[in-house]
Write a protein that holds these residues in place. Sequence first.
Motif, PDB file in Angstrom:
ATOM      1  N   LYS A  51       0.066  38.419  -0.752  1.00  0.00           N
ATOM      2  CA  LYS A  51      -0.670  39.451  -1.465  1.00  0.00           C
ATOM      3  C   LYS A  51      -2.099  38.995  -1.772  1.00  0.00           C
ATOM      4  CE  LYS A  51       0.833  43.094  -4.421  1.00  0.00           C
ATOM      5  NZ  LYS A  51       2.038  43.680  -4.905  1.00  0.00           N
ATOM      6  N   LYS A  52      -2.209  37.720  -2.153  1.00  0.00           N
ATOM      7  CA  LYS A  52      -3.538  37.173  -2.459  1.00  0.00           C
ATOM      8  C   LYS A  52      -4.391  37.126  -1.195  1.00  0.00           C
ATOM      9  CE  LYS A  52      -3.382  36.043  -6.828  1.00  0.00           C
ATOM     10  NZ  LYS A  52      -4.397  36.455  -7.796  1.00  0.00           N
ATOM     11  N   ASP A  55      -5.747  40.292  -0.611  1.00  0.00           N
ATOM     12  CA  ASP A  55      -6.878  40.534  -1.512  1.00  0.00           C
ATOM     13  C   ASP A  55      -8.169  39.939  -0.955  1.00  0.00           C
ATOM     14  OD1 ASP A  55      -5.413  41.938  -3.286  1.00  0.00           O
ATOM     15  OD2 ASP A  55      -5.207  40.340  -4.777  1.00  0.00           O
ATOM     16  N   VAL A  58      -9.474  42.337   1.343  1.00  0.00           N
ATOM     17  CA  VAL A  58     -10.093  43.455   0.619  1.00  0.00           C
ATOM     18  C   VAL A  58     -11.533  43.101   0.239  1.00  0.00           C
ATOM     19  CG1 VAL A  58      -9.998  44.854  -1.476  1.00  0.00           C
ATOM     20  CG2 VAL A  58      -7.899  44.286  -0.257  1.00  0.00           C
ATOM     21  N   THR A 187       0.363  45.846   0.091  1.00  0.00           N
ATOM     22  CA  THR A 187      -0.877  45.150  -0.269  1.00  0.00           C
ATOM     23  C   THR A 187      -1.956  46.158  -0.655  1.00  0.00           C
ATOM     24  OG1 THR A 187      -1.858  45.239   1.915  1.00  0.00           O
ATOM     25  CG2 THR A 187      -0.336  43.424   1.466  1.00  0.00           C
ATOM     26  N   ARG A 188      -3.137  45.611  -1.006  1.00  0.00           N
ATOM     27  CA  ARG A 188      -4.261  46.479  -1.331  1.00  0.00           C
ATOM     28  C   ARG A 188      -5.232  46.600  -0.170  1.00  0.00           C
ATOM     29  NH1 ARG A 188      -4.964  44.479  -7.506  1.00  0.00           N
ATOM     30  NH2 ARG A 188      -4.210  42.552  -6.597  1.00  0.00           N
ATOM     31  N   ALA A 189      -4.861  46.019   0.985  1.00  0.00           N
ATOM     32  CA  ALA A 189      -5.782  46.008   2.118  1.00  0.00           C
ATOM     33  C   ALA A 189      -5.594  47.258   2.979  1.00  0.00           C
ATOM     34  CB  ALA A 189      -5.565  44.763   2.957  1.00  0.00           C
ATOM     35  N   VAL A 260     -10.129  51.096  -2.332  1.00  0.00           N
ATOM     36  CA  VAL A 260      -9.875  50.053  -3.332  1.00  0.00           C
ATOM     37  C   VAL A 260      -9.594  50.647  -4.709  1.00  0.00           C
ATOM     38  CG1 VAL A 260     -10.778  47.979  -4.436  1.00  0.00           C
ATOM     39  CG2 VAL A 260     -11.299  48.433  -2.030  1.00  0.00           C
ATOM     40  N   SER A 298     -15.129  35.234  -0.072  1.00  0.00           N
ATOM     41  CA  SER A 298     -14.089  36.129  -0.577  1.00  0.00           C
ATOM     42  C   SER A 298     -12.967  35.325  -1.220  1.00  0.00           C
ATOM     43  CB  SER A 298     -13.534  36.979   0.558  1.00  0.00           C
ATOM     44  OG  SER A 298     -14.577  37.692   1.171  1.00  0.00           O
ATOM     45  N   VAL A 302     -11.682  35.777  -5.008  1.00  0.00           N
ATOM     46  CA  VAL A 302     -10.309  36.133  -5.397  1.00  0.00           C
ATOM     47  C   VAL A 302      -9.699  35.034  -6.264  1.00  0.00           C
ATOM     48  CG1 VAL A 302      -7.979  36.525  -4.477  1.00  0.00           C
ATOM     49  CG2 VAL A 302      -9.945  37.609  -3.397  1.00  0.00           C
TER      50      VAL A 302
END
Lengths: 348, 322
Positions: A51-52, A55, A58, A187-189, A260, A298, A302
Amino acid sequence: MTWRARLTQIGVALAPIGLTLVMTMFILLLAGADPFEAYGNILSGAFESPKKIADIAVAMVPLLLCSAGMLVTFAAGLWNIGVEGQMIAGALMTTWLVESLTAPAGVILPLSVVAGLIGGALWGLLVGLIRTYGGVNEIFAGLGMNFVASALTNYLIFGPWRPPDGATMSGTDPFPPSAWMPLLGTTRASLVSILLSVIALVGVWLVLRGTYWGLKLRAIGRNIRAAQRLGVSTHRNMILAFIVCGALAGLAGSLQTTAVYRRLIPQISGGYGYLSQLVVLLSGLRAEWVPLVVFFFSAVQVGSPRLELRMQLDSSMGGILQAGIVLFFLLVRGFRERWRAPERPKEE
Amino acid sequence: MNPLIIETAKSVIASSAPLVFAGIGEMFTERAGVVNLSLDGSILLSAMAAFAIAFLSGSLILGFLGGMLVGMLIALLVAYGAIALKQDQVAIGFVLTLLCADLSSFIGKPFVRKPGPSVPHWPIPGLVNIPVIGRILFDQDVLVYASYAVILVAWVWLFYTQAGLRLRSVGERPEAAFARGIAVNRVRYLYTALGGALVGLAGGGYSLSVKLGWSHRHTAGIGWIALAIVIFGGWHPFRVAFGAYLFGVLKSVGSLLQPGFPNIPTQVFQAAPFALMLLALLLVSGDREGLARRLPKPLRAIVQALLAGRPPAGLGKRFEQG
């Protein structure tokens, strides 16, 4: 290449990292913290779970897009500090579209990308006009327009786009689901964002290397008077460079809203515009190096909030690492040139 | 005279003092041909350092000296990178802007919102009794009096001393200056350091007097305003000071007007100075002749004199010494 030369090269590449570590170690000790615990926290904060790592992807998207844009303006010798404002303008245009148009996702998402491109391009155009026809240095033109864009955002969030139950610093109401960029798994991607940013960087690389326009921009960047004498329309091409850079930054801002945050927030540009200036400097203005630098920046971005959670330190240590390495990169480069200048007059 | 106007003028003069220091400091640096773009970060870090040192030592003087030292070291780094290492001074200045801002946040964290020492109010006996002027100009603190002195000394130094002549020649025509035996790069180091020290004094001026204390990004934005004011002021001490006071006036007008517009968020008012800065730069950089022609005759000369000025010809250009 001899062994010695190769070793020197590796040393020169690693020196900025080493110097940055020494500087931050000193600062961390000054703050009464254990430096290795701090670095460990940043690393685990960035890489401990899939997950990281998503990020990091992202955070890479806006940096890649803005850096790609800035390669264009830098090629023409222009400091587009207005990238931050151009990101915001793209986000505003996208939000305006989402607020005023109800349509299925298949329509609204492609349009949102176009809106972001247009918004950023317009803001870039303004900076370009102020620079070329107004005669104001682009640093101040861009900076002024950044503040105007951020004031406009606040006005819109607290004015016309205010949520029904009152405006807050957390931004507008969330967008309708039709304006959400699809995300990868849990995920957030977003795959779309990642693809767009890769296309942008490769596109810029190709344009700058292989087209007549890229050549013209580089001519302006090297020697503006000579370019003018050779018949290159400097004003037009400089403005065009600002428009292209603005469009890519605007796309970054647009994706920050649709992929996002899924809303417009007051700090929608999040400092990525300023950070990407550092990216481009550390890449030595070369597109090939941008992905690696963006990845490093990045990861730091993060990982560093963890300093605040675990060690009660300020997360601005992340910014110190990023800016420190660029500063030492510039200084080390200067040292190397100074050191070897007398022995090797004209080679390469 | 209306006491409200007197009070406002007094507070404008006081709150503009650091901007005067920073503007005049950068003017000296740029007159020598170097651009120290790091001002926004320098002011933050020196404000933090000045406050932290004064807070820990209990000495205002040490605080100010510490702030000035920080400003000077940053400026010297810009000069060293640009002159000795031949790197892009704009790049180094910009990187330092971001680096110093983050350093101020990180190192300054323990000092956030701590009550600390402040420069005491000290009306000048006698002068303070002059009607109107006395209350506005001489009912202030030492820092404000120092800002008057800096303006005057800068003007005399620049236009009526040998050293000032040398400084201007280094900024305008470094080759000619060198041919006359002036050590161009040494002069550049010297005035970059001096300018940096004044910028550091500006930082201390905020955290120890004008905007007491320390908080995250305490003075953010001011450095950019100072850089713009140098351009607006045409690299002339009086006009740079005028720019600083004008900015103070606009800011206080803004805060007086704000309650009249409850629907407009405060952030819009906070951004207004930057939009005005941009307009002001457009005014001095754009088509001045065209503007002057459109004005009524009596105004023409005044406006032209006010907007005149161009950067030193050698600004930002490298000089290879022998």
